[in-house]
Scaffold this motif. Structure first.
Motif, mmCIF file in Angstrom:
data_model
loop_
_atom_site.group_PDB
_atom_site.id
_atom_site.type_symbol
_atom_site.label_atom_id
_atom_site.label_comp_id
_atom_site.label_asym_id
_atom_site.label_seq_id
_atom_site.Cartn_x
_atom_site.Cartn_y
_atom_site.Cartn_z
ATOM 1 N N GLU A 61 0.843 -1.196 0.000
ATOM 2 C CA GLU A 61 0.000 0.000 0.000
ATOM 3 C C GLU A 61 0.880 1.249 0.000
ATOM 4 N N ASP A 62 0.281 2.385 -0.439
ATOM 5 C CA ASP A 62 0.995 3.658 -0.375
ATOM 6 C C ASP A 62 1.410 3.945 1.059
ATOM 7 N N ILE A 63 2.655 4.324 1.231
ATOM 8 C CA ILE A 63 3.108 4.775 2.539
ATOM 9 C C ILE A 63 2.618 6.221 2.703
ATOM 10 N N ASN A 64 2.365 6.665 3.922
ATOM 11 C CA ASN A 64 1.657 7.942 4.070
ATOM 12 C C ASN A 64 2.561 9.157 4.254
ATOM 13 N N THR A 65 3.851 9.006 3.987
ATOM 14 C CA THR A 65 4.729 10.173 4.024
ATOM 15 C C THR A 65 4.687 10.912 2.691
ATOM 16 N N PHE A 66 5.036 12.186 2.723
ATOM 17 C CA PHE A 66 5.075 13.015 1.518
ATOM 18 C C PHE A 66 6.168 14.063 1.694
ATOM 19 N N ALA A 67 6.484 14.747 0.602
ATOM 20 C CA ALA A 67 7.481 15.821 0.660
ATOM 21 C C ALA A 67 6.982 17.019 -0.133
ATOM 22 N N VAL A 68 7.374 18.210 0.317
ATOM 23 C CA VAL A 68 7.019 19.450 -0.381
ATOM 24 C C VAL A 68 8.285 20.275 -0.581
ATOM 25 N N TYR A 69 8.488 20.713 -1.813
ATOM 26 C CA TYR A 69 9.565 21.646 -2.130
ATOM 27 C C TYR A 69 8.946 23.004 -2.451
ATOM 28 N N LEU A 70 9.462 24.065 -1.817
ATOM 29 C CA LEU A 70 9.044 25.428 -2.127
ATOM 30 C C LEU A 70 10.244 26.187 -2.666
ATOM 31 N N LYS A 71 10.100 26.724 -3.868
ATOM 32 C CA LYS A 71 11.165 27.504 -4.482
ATOM 33 C C LYS A 71 10.713 28.945 -4.592
ATOM 34 N N PHE A 72 11.458 29.851 -3.928
ATOM 35 C CA PHE A 72 11.102 31.264 -3.939
ATOM 36 C C PHE A 72 12.066 32.001 -4.846
ATOM 37 N N GLU A 73 11.518 32.628 -5.901
ATOM 38 C CA GLU A 73 12.354 33.371 -6.819
ATOM 39 C C GLU A 73 12.631 34.779 -6.300
ATOM 40 N N LYS A 74 11.839 35.193 -5.306
ATOM 41 C CA LYS A 74 12.084 36.483 -4.655
ATOM 42 C C LYS A 74 12.319 36.233 -3.167
ATOM 43 N N GLY A 103 -0.041 18.920 13.899
ATOM 44 C CA GLY A 103 1.275 19.418 13.529
ATOM 45 C C GLY A 103 1.921 20.188 14.644
ATOM 46 N N LEU A 104 3.148 20.597 14.407
ATOM 47 C CA LEU A 104 3.922 21.356 15.370
ATOM 48 C C LEU A 104 4.478 22.603 14.692
ATOM 49 N N ALA A 105 4.990 23.517 15.490
ATOM 50 C CA ALA A 105 5.548 24.757 14.930
ATOM 51 C C ALA A 105 6.926 24.474 14.345
ATOM 52 N N ILE A 106 6.934 23.731 13.246
ATOM 53 C CA ILE A 106 8.183 23.362 12.577
ATOM 54 C C ILE A 106 8.271 24.115 11.267
ATOM 55 N N LYS A 107 9.388 24.746 11.030
ATOM 56 C CA LYS A 107 9.561 25.496 9.797
ATOM 57 C C LYS A 107 10.076 24.598 8.681
ATOM 58 N N PHE A 108 9.907 25.069 7.451
ATOM 59 C CA PHE A 108 10.527 24.407 6.321
ATOM 60 C C PHE A 108 12.047 24.442 6.484
ATOM 61 N N HIS A 109 12.691 23.414 5.982
ATOM 62 C CA HIS A 109 14.150 23.365 6.034
ATOM 63 C C HIS A 109 14.717 24.083 4.822
ATOM 64 N N HIS A 110 15.538 25.117 5.059
ATOM 65 C CA HIS A 110 16.137 25.845 3.947
ATOM 66 C C HIS A 110 17.317 25.050 3.411
ATOM 67 N N ILE A 111 17.249 24.701 2.126
ATOM 68 C CA ILE A 111 18.308 23.897 1.521
ATOM 69 C C ILE A 111 19.367 24.794 0.908
ATOM 70 N N ARG A 112 18.945 25.668 0.005
ATOM 71 C CA ARG A 112 19.883 26.578 -0.659
ATOM 72 C C ARG A 112 19.104 27.483 -1.603
ATOM 73 N N ASP A 113 19.651 28.649 -1.876
ATOM 74 C CA ASP A 113 19.172 29.531 -2.948
ATOM 75 C C ASP A 113 17.652 29.670 -2.995
ATOM 76 N N GLY A 114 17.026 29.950 -1.879
ATOM 77 C CA GLY A 114 15.580 30.136 -1.869
ATOM 78 C C GLY A 114 14.779 28.861 -2.006
ATOM 79 N N LEU A 115 15.413 27.691 -1.816
ATOM 80 C CA LEU A 115 14.722 26.410 -1.912
ATOM 81 C C LEU A 115 14.499 25.852 -0.505
ATOM 82 N N TYR A 116 13.231 25.489 -0.209
ATOM 83 C CA TYR A 116 12.852 24.969 1.094
ATOM 84 C C TYR A 116 12.220 23.591 0.951
ATOM 85 N N TYR A 117 12.375 22.793 1.992
ATOM 86 C CA TYR A 117 11.928 21.389 1.928
ATOM 87 C C TYR A 117 11.221 21.009 3.218
#
Length: 369
Positions: free
Chosen positions: A287-300, A318-332
């Motif tokens: 069956e599908d595992i219930n985890t997922f991922a979101v990438y946010l790319k900010f051009e500004k 949920g909890l007060a957890i921020k997106f993880h900043h990877i690099r160059d305006g990209l968050y995960y």
């Protein structure tokens, strides 16, 4: 008289056998196997012997592409170069080609196909099947870990290979762009493109489904016109060694060769179902595992902020957890839906405004703002 009849039958059988052999010899259909990082052709076990034994009428010959994985000086693009040379050798100059790729091998194949499309190379028309198993299309956390630890701890893993396969790497973002390239998608649509995610005890290990690559990364989730690329979830581990009740994703055991009815390799079964005329091995779907991922790319300069909530089945948690900043305006962000739920949404805040992002189990979502 009886002796003459017997001799005639023997002669007829020999002539038929020679004719069939000649027919197979001229058709020149091929299977190309390509392994993953820190591996070799042994990762596939008895796969090629199995095909020759049980599908000899398919007229398939096996070829194994082995590359210098573990070399710190070489990157994924270097392996694509080597693969291109391999695919243009004389033994592969005619006939249809099916490619079976594991892990990093799937990325190498994908980028090679894009190169063939860009170069208008006619070999791309002879590739009539691609199956990838546990390929980290959207990166793997274990690559981030290995890259951080350094290759002096894990010398069998090449530094540039790990860099290319990290979560949020430039290569991962190029893969995402590739899956949104209309010309490439049009090509894939006619290719018979199959992808596989392997899961091991998902209730316990829902972060990285098979000990190496998470299902939300190995599922390309590619939309081809009105169809979605065919994807399977199976029970398996990333390694070449079987664990109790859980087979290796790629490794075809000797049992499969001797008693296919007892074979536990679902990847082999899917290969039979999708590419060959008859299926002897059964598929153990997961069956599908219930985890997922979101990438946010900010051009500004906008930034996501907490709190982050995941909503599914009408429940916000949920909890007060921020997106993880990877690099160059990209968050995960990696999250988890309620058990058994296939879709939901992520609630976060951008520039102080509430934003709802639809998400699906075992999928990666990319958003550019």
């Amino acid at each position: 008289m009886k002796r003459s009849s017997l001799n005639f039958l023997i002669l007829f059988f020999l002539l038929f056998s020679i004719s069939a052999s000649a027919e197979c010899g001229t058709s020149k259909n091929h299977i190309v196997f390509i392994h993953g990082i820190a591996s070799n052709k042994g990762a596939f076990g008895y796969w090629d012997q199995y095909v020759q034994k049980f599908h000899k009428d398919e007229c398939l010959s096996s070829h194994f592409f082995e590359y210098d994985t573990g070399n710190n000086r070489l990157s994924l693009n270097d392996f694509v170069e080597s693969f291109d040379e391999f695919m243009h050798q004389e033994s592969l100059s005619e006939g249809k080609i099916k490619i079976v790729a594991h892990s990093q091998g799937g990325l190498i194949t994908l980028y090679w196909l894009k190169r063939m499309l860009d170069n208008n190379d006619t070999i791309r028309f002879r590739v009539n099947g691609l199956m990838t198993m546990a390929t980290p299309y959207y990166g793997a956390k274990i690559a981030n870990l290995g890259y951080s630890l350094g290759t002096f701890i894990l010398p069998i893993l090449g530094k540039k290979e790990l860099k290319d396969m990290r979560i949020g790497s430039k290569q991962v973002m190029q893969t995402y762009e590739l899956f949104n390239n209309k010309d490439f998608l049009s090509y894939l649509k006619d290719l018979n493109y199959i992808s596989i995610s392997a899961l091991f005890a998902p209730n316990l290990f829902d972060v990285e489904g098979d000990f190496a690559v998470a299902p939300y990364s190995s599922n390309p989730n590619v939309v081809l016109g009105n169809n979605i690329s065919k994807h399977y979830n199976i029970h398996g581990v990333h390694l070449r060694f079987n664990l109790p009740r859980t087979p290796a994703t790629t490794y075809v055991t000797k049992t499969c060769l001797e008693k296919p009815e007892l074979c536990k390799n679902s990847s082999l079964a899917i290969f039979e179902k999708e590419f060959l005329s008859q299926q002897y091995v059964s598929i153990d779907k997961a069956e599908d595992i219930n985890t997922f991922a979101v990438y946010l790319k900010f051009e500004k300069g906008s930034l996501p902020s907490g709190p982050i909530f995941v909503g599914s089945k009408g429940i916000l948690r949920g909890l007060a957890i921020k997106f993880h900043h990877i690099r160059d305006g990209l968050y995960y962000y990696k999250g988890r839906l309620s058990s058994g739920d296939s879709k939901g949404y992520l609630r976060t805040y951008i520039d102080g405004n509430k934003v709802l992002i639809p998400v699906k189990a075992s999928r990666s979502t990319f958003i550019t703002r």
